[in-house]
Write an enzyme that holds these catalytic residues in place. Structure first.
Site, mmCIF file in Angstrom:
data_model
loop_
_atom_site.group_PDB
_atom_site.id
_atom_site.type_symbol
_atom_site.label_atom_id
_atom_site.label_comp_id
_atom_site.label_asym_id
_atom_site.label_seq_id
_atom_site.Cartn_x
_atom_site.Cartn_y
_atom_site.Cartn_z
ATOM 1 N N ASN A 18 -11.122 -2.242 -5.471
ATOM 2 C CA ASN A 18 -10.535 -1.098 -6.030
ATOM 3 C C ASN A 18 -11.086 -0.698 -7.464
ATOM 4 O OD1 ASN A 18 -7.230 -2.576 -4.881
ATOM 5 N ND2 ASN A 18 -8.300 -0.764 -4.477
ATOM 6 N N ASP A 32 0.822 -1.193 -0.064
ATOM 7 C CA ASP A 32 -0.069 0.124 -0.066
ATOM 8 C C ASP A 32 0.988 1.265 -0.130
ATOM 9 O OD1 ASP A 32 -2.379 1.253 0.152
ATOM 10 O OD2 ASP A 32 -2.624 0.875 2.307
ATOM 11 N N ASN A 48 1.293 3.596 -2.861
ATOM 12 C CA ASN A 48 1.849 3.840 -3.919
ATOM 13 C C ASN A 48 1.401 5.183 -4.400
ATOM 14 O OD1 ASN A 48 3.049 1.045 -4.449
ATOM 15 N ND2 ASN A 48 1.572 0.684 -5.941
ATOM 16 N N HIS A 100 2.404 3.374 -8.973
ATOM 17 C CA HIS A 100 2.193 1.740 -9.173
ATOM 18 C C HIS A 100 3.411 1.344 -10.179
ATOM 19 C CE1 HIS A 100 -1.727 2.450 -7.427
ATOM 20 N NE2 HIS A 100 -2.224 2.931 -8.312
HETATM 21 C C1 IPE Z 1 -5.776 -2.714 -0.223
HETATM 22 O O1 IPE Z 1 -5.096 -1.342 -0.423
HETATM 23 C C2 IPE Z 1 -5.532 -3.289 -1.610
HETATM 24 C C3 IPE Z 1 -4.379 -3.593 -2.246
HETATM 25 C C4 IPE Z 1 -2.990 -3.139 -1.680
HETATM 26 C C5 IPE Z 1 -4.376 -4.054 -3.596
HETATM 27 P P1 IPE Z 1 -6.351 -0.162 -0.374
HETATM 28 O O2 IPE Z 1 -5.631 1.131 -0.709
HETATM 29 O O3 IPE Z 1 -7.304 -0.210 -1.695
HETATM 30 O O4 IPE Z 1 -7.237 -0.321 0.882
HETATM 31 P P2 IPE Z 1 -7.947 0.754 1.655
HETATM 32 O O5 IPE Z 1 -8.878 1.334 0.767
HETATM 33 O O6 IPE Z 1 -6.986 1.783 2.055
HETATM 34 O O7 IPE Z 1 -8.524 0.050 2.732
HETATM 35 C C1 IPE Z 2 -1.625 0.323 -3.462
HETATM 36 O O1 IPE Z 2 -1.348 1.534 -3.457
HETATM 37 C C2 IPE Z 2 -1.782 -0.307 -4.714
HETATM 38 C C3 IPE Z 2 -3.255 -0.690 -4.904
HETATM 39 C C4 IPE Z 2 -4.315 -0.626 -4.060
HETATM 40 C C5 IPE Z 2 -3.322 -1.058 -6.306
HETATM 41 P P1 IPE Z 2 -2.480 2.595 -3.238
HETATM 42 O O2 IPE Z 2 -2.861 2.888 -4.673
HETATM 43 O O3 IPE Z 2 -3.594 2.216 -2.492
HETATM 44 O O4 IPE Z 2 -1.937 3.926 -2.573
HETATM 45 P P2 IPE Z 2 -2.332 4.933 -1.441
HETATM 46 O O5 IPE Z 2 -2.979 4.159 -0.586
HETATM 47 O O6 IPE Z 2 -3.543 5.589 -2.381
HETATM 48 O O7 IPE Z 2 -1.331 5.892 -1.220
HETATM 49 MG MG MG Z 3 -3.979 2.373 -0.411
#
Ligand code: IPE
Ligand code: IPE
Ligand code: MG
Length: 239
Positions: A65, A17, A19, A34
């Site tokens: 997502n 998490d 990115n 990403h």
């Molecule tokens: C969890 O991260 C899913 C992945 C890392 C793919 P999210 O960023 O989607 O989760 P929440 O929304 O903060 O719970």
């Molecule tokens: C995790 O990073 C990757 C995915 C969920 C695909 P995020 O995209 O959730 O990054 P933040 O949480 O918004 O920083």
């Molecule tokens: Mg996230």
């Protein structure tokens, strides 16, 4: 490093998490984060065997997502396809066995084909097992397993009274993968976000403030060293 392998977790699952925040902090589009994140996956997979980790499961895209912008969703799907194509050669050479968990039916058929292709191509590899969760949600996985078992009761005469932990485990996407010993979540969030709900029943958890694009093999090794001194009791009273 192999001297510490005896106390290493065999199977580490990672909620990668942060990115988006990593990119936003630098004034860049979320997709840049990403892309950088995908590079980190490769580095961690490469580092894992020397750290005693045989199984790695990484959360790449959750069933929730899809709520993100079309641009981000399409960008992520493109990244998954490119990762498979670009890394196929190296993974074959380095003995990486790649699998996927999650509901594939909603994914682009071309991506589904690539996923199937790389699973087949790497199926004989044994150095390290990389499982990528795409369109994965623990509740969705359990719901699909319930459907499979209900169908077996209705159509194959499965006796409901014989359904036990093992039957349920065997109906999950992870039927050929051991349960994780350790779940790591990066970026400082301390929630499970629908990841491996059944499988992580007795996993240890580690939360790191590091954003995933900054997650190096050194950070990984440091977290694993903390795992080595934990006492896992599995409901007993310990030593
Ligand atoms: C969890 O991260 C899913 C992945 C890392 C793919 P999210 O960023 O989607 O989760 P929440 O929304 O903060 O719970
Ligand atoms: C995790 O990073 C990757 C995915 C969920 C695909 P995020 O995209 O959730 O990054 P933040 O949480 O918004 O920083
Ligand atoms: Mg996230």
């Amino acid at each position: 490093m192999s001297s510490s392998a005896s106390s290493s977790p065999q199977h580490v699952a990672i909620i990668m998490d942060g990115n988006g925040r990593w990119a936003t902090q630098k004034g860049w589009p979320r997709l840049v984060g990403h892309r950088k994140g995908a590079e980190r996956v490769k580095a961690i997979v490469r580092a894992a065997p020397d750290l005693g980790v045989k199984w790695l499961t990484i959360y790449a895209f959750s069933t929730e997502n899809w709520k993100r912008s079309t641009e981000e969703v399409i960008g992520l799907m493109g990244l998954f396809a490119r990762y498979i194509q670009r890394e196929a050669e190296d993974m074959s050479r380095e003995g990486v066995r790649m699998r996927f968990i999650g509901d594939r039916s909603r994914l682009d058929p071309k991506l589904q084909d690539l996923m199937h292709w790389i699973e087949e191509r790497t199926s004989g590899n044994t150095h390290v097992n990389l499982t990528v969760a795409i369109n994965y949600g623990g509740r969705n996985e359990l719901t699909r397993a319930a459907q499979v078992l209900a169908r077996r009761v209705a159509e194959e005469g499965l006796d409901p009274a014989t359904i036990d932990d093992e039957t349920v485990s065997g109906a999950l996407d992870t039927h050929d993968i051991p349960d994780p010993d350790l779940v790591i979540r990066t970026s400082g969030e301390t929630r499970v976000s629908n990841f491996l709900l059944w499988q992580a029943a007795y996993a240890e958890f580690e939360f790191s403030p590091v954003l995933w694009p900054d997650f190096t093999p050194e950070v990984f090794a440091e977290i694993l060293s903390r795992y080595g001194v934990r006492e896992r009791r599995f409901g007993g009273v310990g030593t």
